[in-house]
Design an enzyme around this catalytic site. Structure first.
Site, mmCIF file in Angstrom:
data_model
loop_
_atom_site.group_PDB
_atom_site.id
_atom_site.type_symbol
_atom_site.label_atom_id
_atom_site.label_comp_id
_atom_site.label_asym_id
_atom_site.label_seq_id
_atom_site.Cartn_x
_atom_site.Cartn_y
_atom_site.Cartn_z
ATOM 1 N N ASP A 104 9.934 11.274 13.304
ATOM 2 C CA ASP A 104 8.790 10.380 13.456
ATOM 3 C C ASP A 104 8.940 9.193 12.519
ATOM 4 O O ASP A 104 9.730 9.233 11.560
ATOM 5 C CB ASP A 104 7.473 11.114 13.208
ATOM 6 C CG ASP A 104 7.316 11.626 11.781
ATOM 7 O OD1 ASP A 104 8.314 12.143 11.222
ATOM 8 O OD2 ASP A 104 6.213 11.536 11.218
ATOM 9 N N GLU A 171 6.460 14.170 9.490
ATOM 10 C CA GLU A 171 6.645 13.904 8.062
ATOM 11 C C GLU A 171 5.797 12.735 7.591
ATOM 12 O O GLU A 171 5.231 12.769 6.491
ATOM 13 C CB GLU A 171 8.121 13.627 7.765
ATOM 14 C CG GLU A 171 8.465 13.652 6.278
ATOM 15 C CD GLU A 171 8.217 12.330 5.546
ATOM 16 O OE1 GLU A 171 8.162 12.341 4.306
ATOM 17 O OE2 GLU A 171 8.070 11.274 6.222
ATOM 18 N N ASP A 200 16.640 11.508 2.975
ATOM 19 C CA ASP A 200 15.402 10.812 3.347
ATOM 20 C C ASP A 200 14.865 10.028 2.156
ATOM 21 O O ASP A 200 13.666 9.949 1.942
ATOM 22 C CB ASP A 200 14.360 11.823 3.853
ATOM 23 C CG ASP A 200 13.105 11.151 4.403
ATOM 24 O OD1 ASP A 200 13.214 9.991 4.851
ATOM 25 O OD2 ASP A 200 12.032 11.774 4.375
ATOM 26 N N THR A 335 -17.804 -12.333 12.906
ATOM 27 C CA THR A 335 -18.899 -12.193 11.939
ATOM 28 C C THR A 335 -19.658 -10.891 12.139
ATOM 29 O O THR A 335 -20.883 -10.877 12.308
ATOM 30 C CB THR A 335 -19.857 -13.387 12.047
ATOM 31 O OG1 THR A 335 -20.352 -13.459 13.396
ATOM 32 C CG2 THR A 335 -19.164 -14.681 11.684
ATOM 33 N N HIS A 450 8.940 1.758 5.587
ATOM 34 C CA HIS A 450 7.475 1.634 5.667
ATOM 35 C C HIS A 450 7.024 0.175 5.694
ATOM 36 O O HIS A 450 5.826 -0.089 5.765
ATOM 37 C CB HIS A 450 6.760 2.352 4.519
ATOM 38 C CG HIS A 450 6.865 3.834 4.556
ATOM 39 N ND1 HIS A 450 5.899 4.667 4.020
ATOM 40 C CD2 HIS A 450 7.805 4.662 5.070
ATOM 41 C CE1 HIS A 450 6.256 5.922 4.195
ATOM 42 N NE2 HIS A 450 7.410 5.946 4.826
#
Length: 481
Positions: A104, A171, A200, A335, A450
């Site tokens: 993933d 994960e 990893d 708004t 990330h």
């Protein structure tokens, strides 16, 4: 170098187009585990990886069903992605190495600031990089274990160990229910495992390889502020109702200061004190503030000294605020007064912090801050998931084998490091299987896992596969299990 490794290395080089093709097909599947609407894509990627394992000669392949995802979720009866177990070899005279990875990935959209489509692998041989979501975290390294098997087979060399895979699809969302599976299979599918290897994580910088023997944990929280029954028009209701977003900003702003100091009472007292012996370990590590600046693309470091940077990255806790769910975040101007907002934040944990006690301190702090606002809104803070910190022995047989392999491929001894990120399952493997866990990183510190424009240097992809192959060979020859 042994003749067998020379042959394997040659095949890794010659099979590079095949490995690029495999990675390209995997990257194009948007397996974002945190996005419930993309859950079917996570299953698609699991199927793809299972097919690759089968084509490469792995056997006893199992797609283990983990059941339904527990709350908090929006989709009822949402199935968890399967854990992919498989074997290559079952020779009782050989050592058995379990390799872990996750298929993933983090969310990614072109409008986030990517230069290219995140789920289309870009291979830029002129610049020597590959770009795409998951290329370094963790699709590239995961597929590399399969590639290494292909290279051994193509070279005609005997594979040195029995290989067991444990590839998960959650994960990035807390490795839900994987702990239970590992404990259940400790005397089942995983019986006889001599060592666990995980690829990893990343080099500390951009030039020198590392082996990692420690990780921070991660407790992920959300503070929920609830007010009106529906979103409101700020022109009509602004100034006359208590706005949840304003309350949330006050609560989140009380958690940490601009220098990174956590403001929650009781946390500092849980952190293991720094000893002179530990402090001395940081002196010889190759790293500089310039490398940190290069990795972040900015000069925003809170510290100037190498030791301070590394200690606050590895052995001290940190608190990060990640975002707000329920509030306006698109381009343009809207708004609206949001009726209910979810503030997301996490704390990276270190020895000797206790997760339950930490959560109690966090909730107590948030409740007290909200109470001080005298707001008529409602507030609660909850733990979404937690993962423990982990420390291993950097002088055991598999770290020694990995050190030798790294020296063979890159020509230098690796630095032995800890890391600021979290791979929650490391401690579970270590305890449940009663064995050593090694972190063998493939990517560099500037890969942008990330983040936008996630990349993996082609030299690291190829060098990483060669290091994996040599590590397995050298570990198979080590005198101890």
């Amino acid at each position: 170098m042994s003749h067998s490794l020379t042959s394997v290395f040659q095949k890794i080089d010659s099979l590079k187009p095949q490995f690029f093709s495999r990675l390209t097909k995997a990257i194009q599947i948007p397996a974002v585990s945190s996005d419930e609407s993309l859950r079917s894509k996570v299953f698609d990627k699991a199927k793809f990886i299972s097919e690759q394992l089968s084509q490469s000669g792995f056997h006893d392949i199992k797609m283990v069903d983990l059941g339904i995802q527990p709350p908090p979720i929006s989709t009822p009866n949402l199935s968890l992605p399967p854990v992919i177990l498989s074997r290559f070899g079952s020779d009782p005279s050989k050592k058995t190495v379990l390799v872990y990875g996750h298929y993933d990935v983090q969310p990614a959209q072109l409008e986030d600031g990517w230069d290219t489509e995140p789920f289309k692998l870009v291979i830029d041989e002129a610049k020597g990089i590959m770009k795409g979501r998951g290329v370094t975290d963790d699709t590239g390294p995961l597929l590399s274990w399969i590639n290494v098997v292909d290279a051994f087979k193509a070279s005609g060399q005997e594979f040195p160990v029995n290989l067991v895979t444990c590839f998960e699809g959650m994960e990035e969302s807390g490795s839900l229910k994987l702990d239970e599976l590992i404990k259940k299979e400790a005397n089942g599918y995983f019986k006889g495992v001599d060592a666990v290897c995980i690829s990893d994580n990343y080099w500390l910088g951009t030039k020198k390889p590392v082996l990692t023997y420690g990780l921070r944990g991660c407790n992920y929280y959300q503070t929920i502020i609830e007010g009106p029954s529906a979103d409101l028009h700020s022109g009509i209701f602004g100034g006359v109702v208590a706005e949840p977003m304003i309350d949330l900003m006050q609560v989140l702003g009380s958690l940490v200061d601009s220098k990174g100091k956590i403001l929650i009472d009781g946390i500092d007292e849980m952190v293991a004190p720094l000893t002179e012996k530990e402090k001395a370990l940081y002196k010889d590590i190759e790293f500089s503030v310039e490398e940190l600046n290069a990795a972040t693309g900015s000069k925003t470091s809170l510290y100037d000294k190498k030791e301070d940077i590394l200690m606050h990255r590895w052995r001290y806790p940190s608190l990060s605020i990640h975002g707000v769910e329920g509030a306006f975040s698109a381009q343009g101007a809207k708004t609206v007064i949001p009726a209910k907002v979810f503030g997301k934040f996490s704390i990276r944990t270190v020895p000797d912090m206790d997760s339950e006690k930490l959560t109690s301190l966090v909730q107590k702090h948030c409740d007290a801050k909200f109470k001080s606002l005298n707001s008529p809104n409602k507030c609660r803070t909850e733990l979404i998931h937690d993962g423990a910190y982990w420390v291993s022995d950097p002088f055991n047989a598999q770290f020694t084998a990995a050190k030798k392999a790294t020296k063979l491929v890159y020509g230098v001894d690796p630095d032995f490091t800890r890391e600021g990120g979290s791979i929650p399952i490391t401690l579970t493997f270590q305890d449940a299987l009663n064995t050593s866990v090694l972190l063998l990183p493939m990517g560099r510190g500037d890969d942008g896992a990330h983040s936008i424009n996630e990349k993996l240097d082609i030299s690291n992809f190829v060098g990483g596969m060669k290091t994996m192959a040599a590590y397995l060979q050298y570990y198979s020859e080590s005198p101890e299990n």
